[in-house]
Design a protein around this motif. Structure first.
Motif, short mmCIF file in Angstrom:
data_model
loop_
_atom_site.label_atom_id
_atom_site.label_comp_id
_atom_site.label_asym_id
_atom_site.label_seq_id
_atom_site.Cartn_x
_atom_site.Cartn_y
_atom_site.Cartn_z
N LEU A 47 0.83 -1.20 0.00
CA LEU A 47 0.00 0.00 0.00
C LEU A 47 0.87 1.26 0.00
CD1 LEU A 47 -3.02 0.66 0.11
CD2 LEU A 47 -2.72 1.06 2.53
N ALA A 48 1.98 1.20 0.75
CA ALA A 48 2.89 2.35 0.82
C ALA A 48 3.42 2.67 -0.57
CB ALA A 48 4.03 2.07 1.78
N LEU A 49 3.81 1.62 -1.31
CA LEU A 49 4.33 1.86 -2.65
C LEU A 49 3.27 2.50 -3.54
CD1 LEU A 49 6.43 -1.35 -3.28
CD2 LEU A 49 7.25 1.00 -3.30
N MET A 50 2.04 2.00 -3.40
CA MET A 50 0.96 2.55 -4.22
C MET A 50 0.68 4.00 -3.84
SD MET A 50 -1.94 -0.25 -4.85
CE MET A 50 -1.80 -1.48 -6.12
N SER A 51 0.63 4.29 -2.54
CA SER A 51 0.37 5.68 -2.12
C SER A 51 1.51 6.57 -2.57
CB SER A 51 0.22 5.80 -0.61
OG SER A 51 -0.24 4.64 -0.05
N PHE A 52 2.74 6.04 -2.44
CA PHE A 52 3.91 6.80 -2.87
C PHE A 52 3.75 7.18 -4.34
CE2 PHE A 52 8.09 6.76 -4.91
CZ PHE A 52 8.77 7.71 -4.16
N ALA A 53 3.46 6.18 -5.17
CA ALA A 53 3.31 6.43 -6.60
C ALA A 53 2.17 7.42 -6.85
CB ALA A 53 3.07 5.13 -7.35
N ALA A 54 1.09 7.26 -6.09
CA ALA A 54 -0.07 8.14 -6.29
C ALA A 54 0.27 9.58 -5.96
CB ALA A 54 -1.24 7.66 -5.44
N ILE A 55 0.96 9.78 -4.81
CA ILE A 55 1.25 11.16 -4.37
C ILE A 55 2.29 11.82 -5.29
CG2 ILE A 55 2.17 12.58 -2.50
CD1 ILE A 55 1.01 10.52 -0.55
N VAL A 56 3.38 11.08 -5.56
CA VAL A 56 4.41 11.66 -6.42
C VAL A 56 3.82 11.94 -7.80
CG1 VAL A 56 6.63 11.26 -7.54
CG2 VAL A 56 6.32 10.62 -5.16
N GLY A 57 3.05 10.97 -8.31
CA GLY A 57 2.43 11.15 -9.62
C GLY A 57 1.53 12.37 -9.65
N ALA A 58 0.67 12.49 -8.64
CA ALA A 58 -0.26 13.62 -8.60
C ALA A 58 0.49 14.94 -8.48
CB ALA A 58 -1.22 13.45 -7.43
N SER A 59 1.57 14.94 -7.67
CA SER A 59 2.33 16.17 -7.48
C SER A 59 2.96 16.59 -8.80
CB SER A 59 3.42 15.97 -6.42
OG SER A 59 2.83 15.65 -5.19
N VAL A 60 3.59 15.63 -9.47
CA VAL A 60 4.26 15.96 -10.73
C VAL A 60 3.24 16.42 -11.76
CG1 VAL A 60 5.60 15.03 -12.64
CG2 VAL A 60 6.22 14.44 -10.30
N LYS A 61 2.11 15.70 -11.80
CA LYS A 61 1.08 16.07 -12.77
C LYS A 61 0.56 17.48 -12.52
CE LYS A 61 -2.34 13.36 -13.98
NZ LYS A 61 -3.33 12.26 -13.95
N THR A 62 0.27 17.75 -11.26
CA THR A 62 -0.26 19.06 -10.93
C THR A 62 0.75 20.15 -11.26
OG1 THR A 62 -1.43 18.01 -9.14
CG2 THR A 62 -1.33 20.41 -9.09
N ALA A 63 2.01 19.91 -10.88
CA ALA A 63 3.03 20.91 -11.12
C ALA A 63 3.19 21.15 -12.62
CB ALA A 63 4.36 20.46 -10.51
N THR A 64 3.19 20.05 -13.38
CA THR A 64 3.33 20.19 -14.82
C THR A 64 2.21 21.06 -15.38
OG1 THR A 64 4.26 17.98 -14.88
CG2 THR A 64 3.56 18.88 -16.97
N GLY A 65 1.00 20.73 -14.94
CA GLY A 65 -0.15 21.48 -15.42
C GLY A 65 -0.08 22.94 -15.03
N GLU A 66 0.28 23.18 -13.77
CA GLU A 66 0.32 24.56 -13.28
C GLU A 66 1.37 25.39 -14.01
OE1 GLU A 66 0.79 24.51 -9.07
OE2 GLU A 66 -1.34 24.06 -8.76
#
Ligand SMILES: Nc1ncnc2c1ncn2[C@@H]1O[C@H](COP(=O)(O)OP(=O)(O)O)[C@@H](O)[C@H]1O
Ligand SMILES: [Mg+2]
Lengths: 839, 257
Positions: free
Chosen positions: A490-509
């Protein structure tokens, strides 16, 4: 003692089944990764060997490097006179001109996708033997590879349009193979006459390369040719070409390899918890029996060997099965990776002896390592333990373990945090690894208060819940191993989810902040260097609704041994479509011939400023020192995709690539984005490969790779989580066996079957809930460190996708509940009498 | 052999008639109960004696609603147990019955106090704290209430078990060799308490034992042999029980062992 070991194995085969499954999964991951990699490597090798096998030597224009980031560099064509010059050299048997390049196929306006166009070269030099029909020797004739013709539903006689520099109407006259195969492992091959290929690719009289055959020894002719042609041309052997091509293609797989290795490690680690748990439980249940064996004269060492022997047999058997599953799984893995956008060739799987050896060793070592703790505990059982009644695990966890765990966690956390304050990236991985080891050690201590905290509000619900909580607390090591296996996944999945979301959001912004264009014209594919034909830009400028437009190109260059990328912009027009925030200098200064603007991060890292020089190596033109004319804000650089900006003029000096990556368009006054997009779409209707995208679509395109990687990781981890959930079922089943008498007593005292079932279900909920909390916290902490570290490269605000995390947690908790179903039924079915009337 | 119900017995709370329970089939069949008939008087302390394997435990399990029979009838407080479902028997056990087993009486993860309250909590009832206090004080375990079973001596564990059995004021308390795992002093103290519970509080107690001394604490003793109730009398003393047992050869051997 061997007989004893074997007898134990047979007696406990059901209990050991989970161990076997856990080992199989880990080993299968390892095998699958290796097989996939070897297969791709071999197929790429064969592809490039087949392609160049017929020629003894190949002449091309020289470049400073062959490929960058998985793409072979664009080469200047060979002028026509070189062909004659080479043909005249003594010892050259034949010099065959080859034109090749990528095109798109269209069938009556329907886009059939990309294809590799190659001019027809008769056997034995050519790599494409004719299989059916006639060779495409006349203008307007083509041949297609058999495999692609099959998948595209094309036959001899069908008409097609080749779209590249020109649109050319052609007719299929033949079908070709590729070496012995039906077609190349990746993509579609289209063969045309030299003239047709030259016309389609816009080469004029020039050619892409020369294939040379000779009766002389290759190493005799190679230097002669080199001398005659000079340094602007490269004379390569078939072997050189095959190696270079395969290397370029294989570097595309690096990301996939990293993901697969990470998944293998995770699966093995999670598996090792379950293996250790199973052995611990089996040993604890056998305490009396082992004590009896000890009493009859067996030494502690013999017991140790016996338990490890069991682990060895289990490990070997499971590794064997795992290797086979992995080989089969490689096919599925390949399909999955392809779904995630990785270019992997199709073909027979390659299973090296090394793969089997590595997989089996890894499986056996992990099993033995996981069993060593329980084995030592078994060896320490005293003969008098046979007299004692309860074989339950000690509630206490050793102080030393806790202390070491806390120390590791602290050190790991500090190390992992350091890259956020400027330390090197690898420190993050090292820190997270150490912290994880610490967490595993202290988990048993942490889990009791956690179970208690989670249980406090629930235990009012009744005595069954209270007993379930007690049961989870009773064997902290066992509970924590079960929890940790689940939590880790679960930690790996949450890690991937958070890092992914952060990068995606930053890219978009960043994109939204910088790019002011109303619409962007981009290739429908995700080509590395962009795939918008140069003519598109001119057509866009001709549209009435367009106010301003400018193009962006990408190129690869070598930065002190490392491949890097740059963006080329029109310094006069870029500010009409983007907000360029300069730290120093002016973007207009790029017009100064040959200048470069660098991102602030690069400027600080290398202590460069306006007036300094940056040494860049280009494939075509070699090493050049470019004056730094400005420093741009990191966010601006990110939005334009690279840390180095040059003008389109400078780009043209060093690159021949004439495709644009994007064309940014702003509407004329009073024209809405929608109207602009519609107008552009009408205009560009005959360019099926480009798309007119609004801001959201561009951002989605740029973040697609993150979604794909997240998808791949999620699917792979789902398997591992499945095993972890089975681990809950196993632990519960074993703890029920251990508590048979207790359950019997409860039943005698009036606990109903439904109550007993609820008790077991609640225990699963405690375990799953604890795992959800620990897993999410660990994943979030690791993601926090990673985002902090990445933030030093480019601004990256932390984004926590709460809904995604909530879904993950809920799914795991629900899976835990499902896992308890069977054990709960078994516990409920336990006859009260059996438990109390038997000793 | 005449099944005996004894003279001047008060109204029976349990009436078991012609109970048959057979394990296995054919030549391997064991008749754990072979038409056993027995009634237990309310408010009294009854000992069920017999050699090992005579069917004492089976008899007790059937009377307590823990086990089913092949044929025969058992009425406990007016309820016909043989007609109840497993679920209904579970509910009956927690409402009307208390248990003391030979060993492993307590849930290891619960404290003594929690163990005592367990049947009440299972039934969703509150403990009558005055009554529980009285029990705990009388049994001398008030100091040990917060301890877990593994921190208690065997005698203390059994006394906790007795407190638990009595805490809900069940209609019947069944005890299967409750002193079997205790030394003779602790055993006698426990038996004395059971005797007191029956005399002072009118608690019905059925105790399975093969120890004549234990049976001497009871108001009545019943004898089982080969799955049948073969004899019984009131106000037994250890000596009287021994004398009676001497009449059964098999029993004599058992006592000597
Ligand atoms: N679950 C069972 N399966 C088979 N035989 C049993 C079972 N329970 C009891 N028996 C048999 O029934 C007989 C009576 O047993 P039990 O009631 O336990 O005797 P006691 O308690 O007097 O020693 C014995 O012969 C015993 O072996
Ligand atoms: Mg018995």
């Amino acid at each position: 003692m061997i007989r004893f070991t074997l007898a134990q194995l047979i007696a406990h085969r059901v209990r050991l089944a989970l161990t076997v499954i856990a080992v199989i999964l880990g080993v299968a991951f390892v095998t699958g990764s290796l097989v996939l990699n070897d297969t791709a490597q071999r197929l790429f090798d064969e592809q490039f060997r087949t392609a160049s096998a017929g020629a003894d030597l190949t002449v091309r224009t020289a470049t400073a490097f062959d490929s960058g980031m998985g793409v072979e560099v664009e080469r200047d064509p060979l002028p026509a006179h070189v062909v004659e010059q080479v043909a005249a050299i003594d010892g050259v048997d034949a010099a065959i001109a080859v034109a090749k390049g990528s095109v798109r196929l269209e069938d009556r306006e329907v886009d059939l996708g990309a294809a590799q166009l190659t001019s027809w070269i008769p056997q034995p030099v050519g790599a494409f033997p004719l299989r059916d029909g006639t060779a495409p020797v006349e203008a307007g004739e083509v041949a297609l590879d058999v495999a692609s013709a099959g998948t595209l539903g094309l036959r001899i006689g069908d008409r097609l349009t080749l779209v590249a520099d020109q649109r050319i109407e052609v007719r299929i006259v033949g079908l070709v193979g590729f070496g012995d195969a039906e077609g190349p492992p990746v993509g579609t091959a289209v063969i045309a006459s030299l003239g047709t290929a030259q016309e389609a690719l816009g080469l004029g009289a020039a050619v892409s390369e020369l294939m040379i055959t000779t009766d002389l020894a290759v190493n005799e002719l190679q230097p002669v040719l080199g001398e005659v042609l000079g340094a602007s041309y490269q004379v390569a052997t078939a072997q050189d070409l095959a190696t270079a091509g395969a290397e370029a293609a294989a570097s595309n797989l690096e990301m996939l390899q990293i993901v697969l290795v990470a998944m293998s490690v995770a699966a093995l680690l999670m598996g090792s918890f379950l293996i250790g748990n199973t052995f611990a439980i089996v040993v604890s249940q056998r305490t009396r029996e082992l004590a009896m064996v000890r009493a009859t004269g067996a030494t502690g060492a013999q017991i140790l060997r016996s338990v490890l022997g069991e682990a060895l047999v289990v490990g070997m058997a499971a590794s064997g099965i795992g290797t086979m599953v992995g080989i089969g799984g490689a096919i599925g893995l390949r399909a999955l990776a392809r779904g995630a956008g990785v270019t992997i060739p199709d073909g027979d799987l390659v299973v090296e002896p090394r793969t089997v050896l590595v997989a089996v060793c890894v499986g056996v070592i992990v099993t033995l390592a996981a069993a060593i703790g329980p084995a030592r505990r078994a060896a320490a059982i005293s003969p008098v333990a046979a007299m004692r009644q309860s074989a339950a695990e000690a509630r206490l966890v050793s102080r030393a373990r806790t202390t070491v765990g806390a120390a590791l966690l602290t050190v790991g956390a500090v190390l992992a945090a350091m890259p956020s304050f400027g330390a090197d990236m690898p420190m993050l991985a090292v820190g997270l690894g150490i912290a994880l080891a610490g967490v595993i050690l202290i988990a048993p201590v942490v889990i009791r208060p956690m179970v208690r905290a989670i249980g406090a509000p629930l235990s009012r619900m009744g005595v069954a819940v209270r007993l379930a909580q007690e049961s989870a607390e009773r064997a902290p090591r066992r509970t924590s191993a079960t929890v940790m296996a689940l939590a880790l996944g679960l930690a790996l999945m949450s890690f991937a989810a958070i890092v992914g979301a952060s990068v995606k959001t930053a890219t978009g912004e960043q994109y939204r902040e910088v790019i002011q264009a109303d619409v962007v014209v981009e290739s429908a594919g995700q080509e590395m260097l962009g795939g918008v034909h140069a003519a598109v830009f001119d057509e866009v400028l001709g549209v009435d609704e367009v106010g301003a437009a400018t193009r962006l190109k990408y190129g690869h260059w070598r930065d002190a041994g490392m491949m890097s990328a740059l963006s080329a912009v029109d310094p006069d027009a870029i500010e009409e479509v983007a907000v360029i925030r300069m730290i120093d200098g002016e973007i207009a200064d790029l017009a100064t011939p040959g200048g470069v603007v660098i991102a602030q991060r690069v400027a600080e890292e290398r202590d460069l400023g306006v007036g300094d020089e940056l040494t860049m190596t280009f494939a075509r033109t070699g090493e050049k020192a470019l004056p730094v004319v400005g420093v741009v804000a990191d966010t601006t650089a990110r939005a334009l995709q690279t840390d180095f900006l040059v003008s389109l003029d400078t780009y043209a000096q060093h690159f021949t690539e004439d495709m644009d990556a994007s064309v940014f368009v702003v509407g004329a006054a009073g024209v809405s984005a929608d109207r602009l997009a519609a107008a552009l779409e009408r205009e560009l209707v005959d360019h099926p490969t480009v798309q007119v995208r609004d801001q959201a679509a561009v951002i989605a395109g740029r973040t697609q790779i993150i979604d794909q990687l997240f998808g791949l990781v999620t699917v792979l981890l789902a398997f591992a989580l499945l095993i972890a959930v089975l681990g809950i079922a196993n632990t519960l089943a074993l703890s029920i066996v251990e508590r048979t008498r207790e359950i019997g007593l409860l039943r005698a005292l009036g606990m109903s079957r439904a109550h007993v079932g609820a008790m077991v279900q609640s225990e699963a909920v405690f375990v799953a809930a604890t795992a959800v909390v620990i897993g999410t916290v660990l994943g979030a902490a690791a993601a926090f460190a990673a985002v902090g570290a990445l933030g030093t490269i480019a601004p990256l605000p932390l984004v926590v996708p709460l809904d995604q995390l909530a879904w993950l947690g809920a799914a795991v908790a629900f899976a835990g509940l499902l896992a308890a179903f069977a054990p709960a039924r078994r516990a409920a079915a336990l006859p009260a009498l059996e438990a109390i009337s038997h000793d | 052999m005449n099944p005996s119900t004894g003279p001047a017995a008060p109204a029976p709370i349990i009436v078991a008639e012609r109970l048959v329970k057979t394990y296995g089939t054919g030549a391997a069949a064991v008749h754990a109960l072979d038409h056993a008939t027995l009634s237990i008087a309310a408010g009294r302390f009854t000992a069920v004696m017999g050699p090992s394997g005579s069917g004492k435990s089976t008899m007790m399990h059937v009377m307590a609603g823990l086990d089913s029979v092949d044929s025969g009838t058992v009425r406990l407080g007016g309820v016909e147990l043989t007609e109840l479902s497993e679920r209904e028997r579970t509910v009956l056990r927690r409402r009307k019955v208390g248990f003391v087993f030979q060993s492993f009486n307590l849930v290891p993860s619960l404290t003594a106090a929690e163990n005592i309250e367990l049947p009440l909590r299972l039934a969703g009832k509150r403990a009558d704290s005055a009554w529980v206090d009285e029990l705990v004080t009388t049994l001398g375990i008030q100091e040990r209430l917060s301890h877990r079973p593994n921190e208690l001596s065997g005698g203390q564990q059994q006394r906790v078990a007795v407190a638990r059995a009595l805490a809900s004021r069940p209609e019947v308390v069944f005890a299967d060799e409750p002193t079997g795992a205790l030394d003779s002093r602790a055993g006698r103290a426990l038996l004395a308490f059971l005797q007191r519970a029956s005399r002072e509080f009118g608690q019905t107690i059925v105790m399975v034992t093969h120890d004549p001394v234990a049976a001497g604490f009871a108001d009545r003793v019943e004898f089982l042999a080969d799955g049948q109730v073969v004899d019984g009398f009131d106000h037994p003393t250890a000596q009287a029980v021994l004398d009676r047992m001497a009449r059964f050869d098999a029993v004599a051997e058992e006592v000597a062992a």
